[in-house]
Design a protein around this motif. Structure first.
Motif, PDB file in Angstrom:
ATOM      1  N   CYS A   1    -110.622   7.877  24.429  1.00  0.00           N
ATOM      2  CA  CYS A   1    -111.568   8.633  23.592  1.00  0.00           C
ATOM      3  C   CYS A   1    -113.029   8.410  23.973  1.00  0.00           C
ATOM      4  N   GLY A   2    -113.308   7.445  24.835  1.00  0.00           N
ATOM      5  CA  GLY A   2    -114.681   7.181  25.256  1.00  0.00           C
ATOM      6  C   GLY A   2    -115.492   6.369  24.268  1.00  0.00           C
ATOM      7  N   SER A   3    -114.845   5.817  23.242  1.00  0.00           N
ATOM      8  CA  SER A   3    -115.582   5.070  22.225  1.00  0.00           C
ATOM      9  C   SER A   3    -116.077   3.740  22.762  1.00  0.00           C
ATOM     10  N   ARG A   4    -117.192   3.295  22.195  1.00  0.00           N
ATOM     11  CA  ARG A   4    -117.757   1.991  22.520  1.00  0.00           C
ATOM     12  C   ARG A   4    -117.120   0.937  21.614  1.00  0.00           C
ATOM     13  N   SER A   5    -117.294  -0.311  21.985  1.00  0.00           N
ATOM     14  CA  SER A   5    -116.706  -1.393  21.190  1.00  0.00           C
ATOM     15  C   SER A   5    -117.239  -1.399  19.763  1.00  0.00           C
ATOM     16  N   ARG A   6    -118.537  -1.173  19.582  1.00  0.00           N
ATOM     17  CA  ARG A   6    -119.099  -1.187  18.225  1.00  0.00           C
ATOM     18  C   ARG A   6    -118.535  -0.043  17.381  1.00  0.00           C
ATOM     19  N   THR A   7    -118.208   1.082  18.022  1.00  0.00           N
ATOM     20  CA  THR A   7    -117.626   2.219  17.309  1.00  0.00           C
ATOM     21  C   THR A   7    -116.232   1.892  16.821  1.00  0.00           C
ATOM     22  N   ARG A   8    -115.430   1.269  17.676  1.00  0.00           N
ATOM     23  CA  ARG A   8    -114.067   0.889  17.275  1.00  0.00           C
ATOM     24  C   ARG A   8    -114.102  -0.130  16.138  1.00  0.00           C
ATOM     25  N   ARG A   9    -114.988  -1.104  16.249  1.00  0.00           N
ATOM     26  CA  ARG A   9    -115.068  -2.111  15.188  1.00  0.00           C
ATOM     27  C   ARG A   9    -115.545  -1.482  13.888  1.00  0.00           C
ATOM     28  N   LEU A  10    -116.515  -0.573  13.956  1.00  0.00           N
ATOM     29  CA  LEU A  10    -117.008   0.102  12.755  1.00  0.00           C
ATOM     30  C   LEU A  10    -115.876   0.842  12.063  1.00  0.00           C
ATOM     31  N   TYR A  11    -115.094   1.586  12.818  1.00  0.00           N
ATOM     32  CA  TYR A  11    -113.986   2.344  12.227  1.00  0.00           C
ATOM     33  C   TYR A  11    -112.999   1.394  11.539  1.00  0.00           C
ATOM     34  N   SER A  12    -112.649   0.316  12.195  1.00  0.00           N
ATOM     35  CA  SER A  12    -111.734  -0.667  11.616  1.00  0.00           C
ATOM     36  C   SER A  12    -112.335  -1.281  10.346  1.00  0.00           C
ATOM     37  N   PHE A  13    -113.623  -1.594  10.411  1.00  0.00           N
ATOM     38  CA  PHE A  13    -114.323  -2.194   9.279  1.00  0.00           C
ATOM     39  C   PHE A  13    -114.352  -1.226   8.089  1.00  0.00           C
ATOM     40  N   LEU A  14    -114.636   0.049   8.342  1.00  0.00           N
ATOM     41  CA  LEU A  14    -114.661   1.043   7.268  1.00  0.00           C
ATOM     42  C   LEU A  14    -113.280   1.212   6.626  1.00  0.00           C
TER      43      LEU A  14
ATOM     44  N   LEU B   1    -108.441  -5.449  21.584  1.00  0.00           N
ATOM     45  CA  LEU B   1    -109.015  -4.317  20.866  1.00  0.00           C
ATOM     46  C   LEU B   1    -110.273  -3.771  21.535  1.00  0.00           C
ATOM     47  N   GLY B   2    -110.760  -4.477  22.531  1.00  0.00           N
ATOM     48  CA  GLY B   2    -111.961  -4.033  23.226  1.00  0.00           C
ATOM     49  C   GLY B   2    -113.228  -4.260  22.426  1.00  0.00           C
ATOM     50  N   TYR B   3    -113.264  -5.315  21.605  1.00  0.00           N
ATOM     51  CA  TYR B   3    -114.461  -5.647  20.843  1.00  0.00           C
ATOM     52  C   TYR B   3    -115.339  -6.579  21.659  1.00  0.00           C
ATOM     53  N   ARG B   4    -116.633  -6.520  21.388  1.00  0.00           N
ATOM     54  CA  ARG B   4    -117.570  -7.476  21.968  1.00  0.00           C
ATOM     55  C   ARG B   4    -118.154  -8.289  20.820  1.00  0.00           C
ATOM     56  N   SER B   5    -118.028  -9.572  20.905  1.00  0.00           N
ATOM     57  CA  SER B   5    -118.514 -10.446  19.835  1.00  0.00           C
ATOM     58  C   SER B   5    -119.471 -11.469  20.428  1.00  0.00           C
ATOM     59  N   PRO B   6    -120.377 -12.012  19.638  1.00  0.00           N
ATOM     60  CA  PRO B   6    -120.568 -11.731  18.213  1.00  0.00           C
ATOM     61  C   PRO B   6    -121.231 -10.369  17.999  1.00  0.00           C
ATOM     62  N   GLU B   7    -121.015  -9.828  16.808  1.00  0.00           N
ATOM     63  CA  GLU B   7    -121.603  -8.555  16.407  1.00  0.00           C
ATOM     64  C   GLU B   7    -121.926  -8.641  14.923  1.00  0.00           C
TER      65      GLU B   7
END
Length: 194
Positions: free
Chosen positions: A11-24, A180-186
């Motif tokens: 989908c071309g999503s960035r790591s912060r986008t994936r984490r945001l969706y999961s967080f929401l 999950l392709g996250y970048r931490s810390p965030e």
């Protein structure tokens, strides 16, 4: 200097986008009226399909896919209109950030939530209104269209000054980050109106 992100090959999503969706999802925030500033294509497509929300996507500069063109400094909606607001990587571009924060507070419903993120640095907020050219801003703020670099506590304090109750969520590196392709810390600021 920009660091490389972990883009989703599907989908071309960035790591912060994936984490945001999961967080929401985990925060049960995908209900009611949702205002989303400069949405990524992947979230725009996902949110447009959800029956649980009335989705209002906006981009003032015509750089993102959106249904509205709203100036964050003068949001053309009634008081207390939105249950959820997503304001990711927006405020560092806005010279009159306090005006924008007041508008976010105004249009958020009581008990609503605004999710905010910007690039952060340690210490205090760094801003310099004498930096007006693209090259000056690139050198000072790390990107030629930024007007400041927030610290977490500095942004929190400004949001509280306009009436928000603010909590800070910092995601630490965990084993599943690579999967999950996250970048931490965030860090994400969660601003509510009570």
């Amino acid at each position: 200097m920009k660091s490389h992100d972990l883009l989703c090959p599907a989908c071309g999503s960035r790591s912060r986008t994936r984490r945001l969706y999961s967080f929401l999802l985990n925060d049960h925030a995908l209900q009611g009226n949702l205002l989303h500033f400069s949405p990524s294509r992947s979230l725009y497509r996902t949110f447009k399909k959800l029956n649980s929300i009335n989705y209002f996507s906006t981009d003032f500069e015509n750089e993102f896919v959106a249904d509205y063109k709203i100036d964050i400094r003068k949001i053309d909606f009634e008081y207390s209109c939105f249950d959820t607001i997503i304001c990711y990587h927006i405020l560092e571009h806005i010279e009159e950030d306090i005006i924008a924060m007041k508008e976010l507070f105004r249009v958020l419903k009581p008990n609503g939530t605004c999710y905010l993120q910007t690039p952060f640095k340690g210490g205090t907020i760094y801003e310099d209104t004498t930096k007006i050219t693209k090259s000056q801003r690139l050198q000072a703020f790390g990107q030629d269209d930024h007007v400041r670099i927030y610290s977490v506590q500095g942004l929190k304090k400004r949001l509280e000054q306009v009436g928000f109750k603010v909590s800070v969520k910092t995601f630490r590196p965990e084993q599943e980050d690579a999967y999950l392709g996250y970048r931490s810390p965030e860090t994400v600021l969660i601003a509510s109106k009570s």
